[in-house]
Design a protein around this motif. Structure first.
Motif, PDB file in Angstrom:
ATOM      1  N   ALA A 138      17.909 -11.583 -25.357  1.00 20.88           N
ATOM      2  CA  ALA A 138      19.325 -11.280 -25.567  1.00 20.88           C
ATOM      3  C   ALA A 138      19.498 -10.054 -26.450  1.00 20.88           C
ATOM      4  O   ALA A 138      18.677  -9.772 -27.346  1.00 20.88           O
ATOM      5  CB  ALA A 138      20.035 -12.477 -26.190  1.00 20.88           C
ATOM      6  N   ALA A 139      20.571  -9.340 -26.206  1.00 16.35           N
ATOM      7  CA  ALA A 139      20.981  -8.197 -27.037  1.00 16.35           C
ATOM      8  C   ALA A 139      22.434  -7.904 -26.726  1.00 16.35           C
ATOM      9  O   ALA A 139      22.984  -8.377 -25.715  1.00 16.35           O
ATOM     10  CB  ALA A 139      20.113  -6.974 -26.744  1.00 16.35           C
ATOM     11  N   HIS A 140      23.091  -7.164 -27.584  1.00 16.21           N
ATOM     12  CA  HIS A 140      24.459  -6.737 -27.307  1.00 16.21           C
ATOM     13  C   HIS A 140      24.422  -5.799 -26.101  1.00 16.21           C
ATOM     14  O   HIS A 140      23.542  -4.926 -25.995  1.00 16.21           O
ATOM     15  CB  HIS A 140      25.059  -6.031 -28.526  1.00 16.21           C
ATOM     16  CG  HIS A 140      26.552  -5.895 -28.448  1.00 16.21           C
ATOM     17  ND1 HIS A 140      27.175  -5.033 -27.576  1.00 16.21           N
ATOM     18  CD2 HIS A 140      27.534  -6.519 -29.159  1.00 16.21           C
ATOM     19  CE1 HIS A 140      28.481  -5.124 -27.729  1.00 16.21           C
ATOM     20  NE2 HIS A 140      28.725  -6.033 -28.702  1.00 16.21           N
ATOM     21  N   SER A 141      25.372  -5.968 -25.198  1.00 15.94           N
ATOM     22  CA  SER A 141      25.339  -5.168 -23.972  1.00 15.94           C
ATOM     23  C   SER A 141      25.552  -3.682 -24.244  1.00 15.94           C
ATOM     24  O   SER A 141      25.242  -2.845 -23.390  1.00 15.94           O
ATOM     25  CB  SER A 141      26.376  -5.686 -22.975  1.00 15.94           C
ATOM     26  OG  SER A 141      27.683  -5.599 -23.520  1.00 15.94           O
ATOM     27  N   SER A 142      26.075  -3.342 -25.452  1.00 10.46           N
ATOM     28  CA  SER A 142      26.209  -1.920 -25.794  1.00 10.46           C
ATOM     29  C   SER A 142      24.881  -1.307 -26.189  1.00 10.46           C
ATOM     30  O   SER A 142      24.750  -0.080 -26.288  1.00 10.46           O
ATOM     31  CB  SER A 142      27.226  -1.757 -26.931  1.00 10.46           C
ATOM     32  OG  SER A 142      26.713  -2.312 -28.125  1.00 10.46           O
ATOM     33  N   GLN A 143      23.907  -2.182 -26.461  1.00 11.81           N
ATOM     34  CA  GLN A 143      22.562  -1.737 -26.817  1.00 11.81           C
ATOM     35  C   GLN A 143      21.551  -2.445 -25.907  1.00 11.81           C
ATOM     36  O   GLN A 143      20.607  -3.077 -26.345  1.00 11.81           O
ATOM     37  CB  GLN A 143      22.285  -2.037 -28.286  1.00 11.81           C
ATOM     38  CG  GLN A 143      23.214  -1.307 -29.252  1.00 11.81           C
ATOM     39  CD  GLN A 143      23.030  -1.762 -30.667  1.00 11.81           C
ATOM     40  OE1 GLN A 143      23.096  -2.957 -30.968  1.00 11.81           O
ATOM     41  NE2 GLN A 143      22.774  -0.802 -31.571  1.00 11.81           N
ATOM     42  N   ALA A 144      21.788  -2.288 -24.602  1.00 11.65           N
ATOM     43  CA  ALA A 144      21.012  -3.033 -23.613  1.00 11.65           C
ATOM     44  C   ALA A 144      19.526  -2.739 -23.700  1.00 11.65           C
ATOM     45  O   ALA A 144      18.689  -3.591 -23.359  1.00 11.65           O
ATOM     46  CB  ALA A 144      21.535  -2.699 -22.212  1.00 11.65           C
ATOM     47  N   GLU A 145      19.158  -1.545 -24.184  1.00  9.16           N
ATOM     48  CA  GLU A 145      17.749  -1.189 -24.249  1.00  9.16           C
ATOM     49  C   GLU A 145      16.980  -2.070 -25.230  1.00  9.16           C
ATOM     50  O   GLU A 145      15.748  -2.149 -25.173  1.00  9.16           O
ATOM     51  CB  GLU A 145      17.595   0.286 -24.641  1.00  9.16           C
ATOM     52  CG  GLU A 145      17.945   0.635 -26.079  1.00  9.16           C
ATOM     53  CD  GLU A 145      19.458   0.729 -26.320  1.00  9.16           C
ATOM     54  OE1 GLU A 145      19.842   0.960 -27.480  1.00  9.16           O
ATOM     55  OE2 GLU A 145      20.240   0.573 -25.352  1.00  9.16           O
ATOM     56  N   VAL A 204      26.702  -9.662 -23.475  1.00 14.76           N
ATOM     57  CA  VAL A 204      25.397 -10.135 -23.937  1.00 14.76           C
ATOM     58  C   VAL A 204      24.392  -9.923 -22.805  1.00 14.76           C
ATOM     59  O   VAL A 204      24.613 -10.371 -21.685  1.00 14.76           O
ATOM     60  CB  VAL A 204      25.434 -11.625 -24.318  1.00 14.76           C
ATOM     61  CG1 VAL A 204      24.032 -12.101 -24.724  1.00 14.76           C
ATOM     62  CG2 VAL A 204      26.429 -11.874 -25.432  1.00 14.76           C
ATOM     63  N   VAL A 205      23.308  -9.228 -23.120  1.00 11.58           N
ATOM     64  CA  VAL A 205      22.224  -9.114 -22.140  1.00 11.58           C
ATOM     65  C   VAL A 205      21.659 -10.515 -21.902  1.00 11.58           C
ATOM     66  O   VAL A 205      21.265 -11.193 -22.864  1.00 11.58           O
ATOM     67  CB  VAL A 205      21.123  -8.173 -22.656  1.00 11.58           C
ATOM     68  CG1 VAL A 205      19.918  -8.177 -21.710  1.00 11.58           C
ATOM     69  CG2 VAL A 205      21.663  -6.763 -22.821  1.00 11.58           C
ATOM     70  N   PRO A 206      21.651 -10.991 -20.650  1.00 13.70           N
ATOM     71  CA  PRO A 206      21.235 -12.378 -20.407  1.00 13.70           C
ATOM     72  C   PRO A 206      19.759 -12.605 -20.705  1.00 13.70           C
ATOM     73  O   PRO A 206      18.899 -11.840 -20.265  1.00 13.70           O
ATOM     74  CB  PRO A 206      21.540 -12.577 -18.921  1.00 13.70           C
ATOM     75  CG  PRO A 206      21.606 -11.211 -18.336  1.00 13.70           C
ATOM     76  CD  PRO A 206      22.083 -10.314 -19.418  1.00 13.70           C
ATOM     77  N   ASP A 207      19.510 -13.681 -21.453  1.00  9.74           N
ATOM     78  CA  ASP A 207      18.136 -13.973 -21.843  1.00  9.74           C
ATOM     79  C   ASP A 207      17.475 -15.021 -20.963  1.00  9.74           C
ATOM     80  O   ASP A 207      16.337 -15.432 -21.221  1.00  9.74           O
ATOM     81  CB  ASP A 207      18.071 -14.414 -23.309  1.00  9.74           C
ATOM     82  CG  ASP A 207      18.816 -15.716 -23.551  1.00  9.74           C
ATOM     83  OD1 ASP A 207      19.479 -16.219 -22.613  1.00  9.74           O
ATOM     84  OD2 ASP A 207      18.730 -16.223 -24.690  1.00  9.74           O
ATOM     85  N   ALA A 208      18.160 -15.468 -19.926  1.00  9.83           N
ATOM     86  CA  ALA A 208      17.562 -16.447 -19.007  1.00  9.83           C
ATOM     87  C   ALA A 208      18.285 -16.391 -17.669  1.00  9.83           C
ATOM     88  O   ALA A 208      19.497 -16.136 -17.603  1.00  9.83           O
ATOM     89  CB  ALA A 208      17.636 -17.862 -19.584  1.00  9.83           C
ATOM     90  N   ALA A 209      17.542 -16.643 -16.619  1.00 12.06           N
ATOM     91  CA  ALA A 209      18.096 -16.781 -15.275  1.00 12.06           C
ATOM     92  C   ALA A 209      17.173 -17.713 -14.505  1.00 12.06           C
ATOM     93  O   ALA A 209      15.993 -17.890 -14.857  1.00 12.06           O
ATOM     94  CB  ALA A 209      18.211 -15.428 -14.566  1.00 12.06           C
ATOM     95  N   GLU A 210      17.715 -18.325 -13.480  1.00 11.40           N
ATOM     96  CA  GLU A 210      16.879 -19.179 -12.646  1.00 11.40           C
ATOM     97  C   GLU A 210      17.450 -19.232 -11.241  1.00 11.40           C
ATOM     98  O   GLU A 210      18.626 -18.910 -11.008  1.00 11.40           O
ATOM     99  CB  GLU A 210      16.748 -20.591 -13.212  1.00 11.40           C
ATOM    100  CG  GLU A 210      18.003 -21.430 -13.144  1.00 11.40           C
ATOM    101  CD  GLU A 210      17.716 -22.890 -13.518  1.00 11.40           C
ATOM    102  OE1 GLU A 210      16.686 -23.154 -14.178  1.00 11.40           O
ATOM    103  OE2 GLU A 210      18.512 -23.755 -13.129  1.00 11.40           O
TER     104      GLU A 210
END
Length: 382
Positions: A202-209, A252-258
């Motif tokens: 996860a990270a703030h989407s403004s700092q996706a890197e 929020v940069v997503p930290d999980a997917a399935e």
């Protein structure tokens, strides 16, 4: 036949009468629709009828759930010949969108109701044929295995298969009356469902890197599945993602997917190999994990032996052959593990849809053909 009947009724007409009763009973599978009625009432109806017709009946509960019963009905007295299991399922899918799902509506040769084709038409034919065979003293022992939960996890057939030896039932052959338009089923595809979990950071989407986007990895997997699917379909199977999810909120940069990947296999393939197929599509950089949720192997009709012989005789009576290849899974593989198995039954249209119907001409022909063919006993069954 039912208590109080005079002359022995025509099996075809009697099957239609019983079908009308059966579709009037709500037996929606609660594994598919939470809180649904389940199979109890229809089991009680059939148990009472079959007891009057000279059968000893046993209710077999699903493991850990006595409210999910199946019914085994065995002719009273010593066996009159080789044992033939007549199998059908009593549960149905849900009824959302149907105005009167349990009111039989006849339009010409079509009877409309939930479960009419899938598969109370087949069940009616099996029950009436078994009654007629016992009443006539036919040289065969017809044992009815009418099961719960086929539409979900097959808890009913699995429980009945385990119970048969204790009930003194050792079948020579099994007939599953799933809807086939009266053709003999030649093959059934298997399937597997694989769950893939894709981790991120996860990270703030403004700092996706600063993060790792799990949904982006999911998207790449979706593309990989679609690219591989063409070759799988060309070989007679199928491959697709049926469920996908990821992320929790905006910004929020997503930290999980399935996702769930579904593989349909040919009758000859081992469905357990689906896990290897899916793992082969994963990029190691994604750090994804994969696990098989469930799998079932396919099935094909024996080329010789009791099931093949009975299939040939039944097909000759019906004027059909082994021409139906089921694209979906049904329980023939579970029964094949017990004894040689064949699949044949009346059909119609709208299976699992709001306009389900069964062809009454097929219901009549099916019941009559069973009595005709089985009066001589299944060939080479011993």
């Amino acid at each position: 036949m039912a208590e109080g009947s005079g002359a022995v009724p025509d099996p075809g007409d009697e099957a239609v009468r019983l079908l009308t009763e059966l579709v009037g009973v709500d037996s929606v599978n609660p594994g598919l629709v939470p809180g649904a009625a389940g199979e109890r009432e229809v089991v009680d109806l059939l148990a009472a009828r079959l007891q009057r017709s000279g059968f000893a009946t046993t209710v077999v509960p699903a493991p850990g759930d006595a409210d999910r019963p199946s019914l085994v009905a065995v002719p009273s007295g010593p066996p009159a010949g080789p044992t033939l299991v007549l199998n059908g399922h009593l549960d149905t899918v849900g009824v959302e969108g149907m105005a009167e799902p349990f009111a039989a509506r006849v339009d010409g040769d079509r009877l409309h109701a939930r479960g009419a084709a899938d598969m109370k038409g087949g069940v009616a034919g099996l029950v009436v044929a078994a009654e007629a065979l016992v009443a006539a003293g036919a040289p065969v022992r017809p044992v009815l295995a009418l099961v719960a939960d086929e539409e979900d996890a097959s808890l009913g057939s699995e429980a009945v298969v385990r119970a048969l030896p204790d009930l003194g039932v050792h079948p020579a052959v099994c007939l599953v009356a799933e809807p086939t338009d009266l053709a003999l089923c030649r093959s059934v595809r298997g399937f597997a469902v694989v769950r893939v979990a894709l981790p991120g950071r996860a990270a703030h989407s403004s700092q996706a890197e600063q993060g790792v986007n799990a949904v982006a990895h999911l998207g790449r997997l979706l593309v990989a599945v679609e690219e591989r699917a063409a070759a799988v379909r060309a070989a007679g199977g199928d491959l697709m993602v049926t469920v996908a999810r990821g992320g929790t909120s905006p910004f929020v940069v997503p930290d999980a997917a399935e996702c769930l990947v579904e593989l349909r296999t040919t009758a000859e393939q081992d469905a357990a190999t689906a896990l290897d197929v899916v793992r082969g599509l994963l990029d190691p950089a994604w750090r994804a994990s994969a696990e098989t949720v469930m799998h079932r192997d396919g099935w094909s009709l024996d080329t010789d032996g009791p099931a093949a012989d009975l299939a040939a005789r039944l097909g000759a009576s019906l004027g059909t052959g082994a021409t139906f290849d089921a694209p979906y899974w049904l329980e023939a593989p579970l029964w094949q593990a017990v004894c040689p198995t064949l699949v044949c039954g009346p059909s119609g249209g709208g299976l699992h849809a709001v306009d389900e119907w069964v062809d009454l001409r097929q219901v009549r022909r099916f019941a009559r053909a069973l009595v005709e063919v089985l009066s001589g006993g299944p060939a080479r069954a011993d």
